[in-house]
Write an enzyme that holds these catalytic residues in place. Structure first.
Site, PDB file in Angstrom:
ATOM      1  N   GLU A   5       0.829  -1.215   0.000  1.00  0.00           N
ATOM      2  CA  GLU A   5       0.000   0.000   0.000  1.00  0.00           C
ATOM      3  C   GLU A   5       0.854   1.252   0.000  1.00  0.00           C
ATOM      4  O   GLU A   5       2.044   1.212   0.329  1.00  0.00           O
ATOM      5  CB  GLU A   5      -0.942   0.018   1.198  1.00  0.00           C
ATOM      6  N   GLU A  51       4.604  -0.709   1.192  1.00  0.00           N
ATOM      7  CA  GLU A  51       4.833  -0.970  -0.233  1.00  0.00           C
ATOM      8  C   GLU A  51       4.728  -2.442  -0.610  1.00  0.00           C
ATOM      9  O   GLU A  51       4.858  -2.799  -1.766  1.00  0.00           O
ATOM     10  CB  GLU A  51       6.217  -0.476  -0.695  1.00  0.00           C
TER      11      GLU A  51
END
Length: 343
Positions: A166, A308
């Site tokens: 994310e 991430e």
């Protein structure tokens, strides 16, 4: 929404245990790899599991609660980091390439117009959520749209392993609020530094969440909690997680924000936890308690707090090792190695 089936299968569990224990090694000597091999076998309902076409999706979205001063970075960093992902310059790009993982980026609700781009899925519900310190982050219709977007993304995949990452300035605030509402852990124990807040900043974030929780005190159902406090990237992840589990994929769960999405999904469909490999314990304050609330056992402890999907990418070789030893390692009989003596 379809009810998700557990992977539990007594006969298959016994067959997997026998296959693992018959390899040329002392019983249990491959530790967590043995647990992973058994878990993946149960997910795929076979004693000869395989992994193919692994992917990671990074879900990006902006958060209206940033207006309350809860982040050390400005909101523009969200779209700037998405550009970095698309250019191949982030940590997740490096780790995904290293491990042969297909990386795709999802614009679930970034306050920026990227236009049509390769490897970027336009699933924008809106240009960021509303400020949940003043009103619900999204409407019920927007939340349902995000969930469906996640499901649609997974429907187009061909692989059987999906990692979740994310990006969204302010999303540790949303994740902490979701954690508090859905696990009952005190707000103070859910809140951390995020992208680098000092102690005063962390206390301010805590107070913002506590006030918002009081404002929306009547919200209790998982989907209502998601709509009230979540982000578009979190809601889209929830839909993708549920769809991936329904397809019997292995779900690689990253850190704090990704786990908050899973917390919502698990409240909706508890059996989803059978399909999840918890890649690591994040250094973000609150993640350990969130994992504990889910009864989760993370594979790695690397003091990561980047997000991430980096933890998901780093744990993938462990899954490969687990599957490979189960499929390729000799048995005592085939190698003509004596087994442990009785007694």
């Amino acid at each position: 929404m379809a009810s998700l089936r557990s992977t539990k299968n007594t006969d298959l569990e016994a067959a997997l245990a026998a296959a693992i224990n018959n390899k040329t090694k002392p019983l249990g000597s491959l530790g967590r790899l043995e647990e992973l091999a058994a878990q993946i076998g149960l997910i795929q309902q076979t004693t000869t599991p395989n992994l193919h076409a692994p992917g990671i999706m990074i879900f990006a979205g902006d958060h209206g609660v940033v207006a309350e001063g809860v982040s050390a970075y400005p909101q523009d960093v969200t779209w700037q980091m998405v550009e970095n992902f698309l250019a191949g310059g982030a940590a997740i790009n490096v780790f995904a390439k290293q491990n042969g993982i297909d990386l795709q980026i999802v614009d679930a609700g970034v306050n920026h117009d990227f236009g049509a781009r390769e490897f970027l899925h336009n699933c924008k519900v809106a240009n960021g959520t509303c400020n949940f310190a003043q009103e619900p982050a999204m409407t019920s219709a927007q939340c349902q749209m995000a969930l469906q977007n996640g499901r649609d993304l997974v429907a187009r995949l061909s692989g059987n392993v999906l990692g979740f990452g994310e990006m969204g300035i302010g999303n540790t605030t949303a994740a902490a609020a979701l954690m508090h509402k859905l696990s009952g852990v005190a707000v103070a124990d859910c809140v951390g530094a995020g992208t680098g807040l000092n102690s005063a900043g962390i206390l301010h974030k805590q107070k913002v969440i506590e006030a918002a929780v009081a404002l929306h005190a009547k919200v209790t159902e998982p989907l209502d909690v998601l709509a009230c406090f979540g982000g578009f990237e979190i809601a889209t992840m929830v839909g993708a997680m549920l769809a991936a589990a329904e397809r019997r994929m292995v779900l690689l769960i990253d850190g704090f924000i990704v786990t908050s999405a899973l917390l919502v999904a698990a409240k909706m469909e508890p059996a989803i936890l059978d399909y999840c490999v918890f890649s690591h314990k994040s250094d973000e304050s609150g993640h350990a308690r969130m994992l504990q609330a889910l009864g989760a056992k993370p594979v790695l402890q690397l003091d990561l707090r980047l997000g991430e999907g980096t933890g998901a990418a780093l744990v993938y070789p462990m899954l490969q090792a687990a599957v490979n030893f189960l499929n390729q390692m000799a048995t005592f009989g085939s190698a003509q190695v004596s087994e442990k003596s009785a007694g």
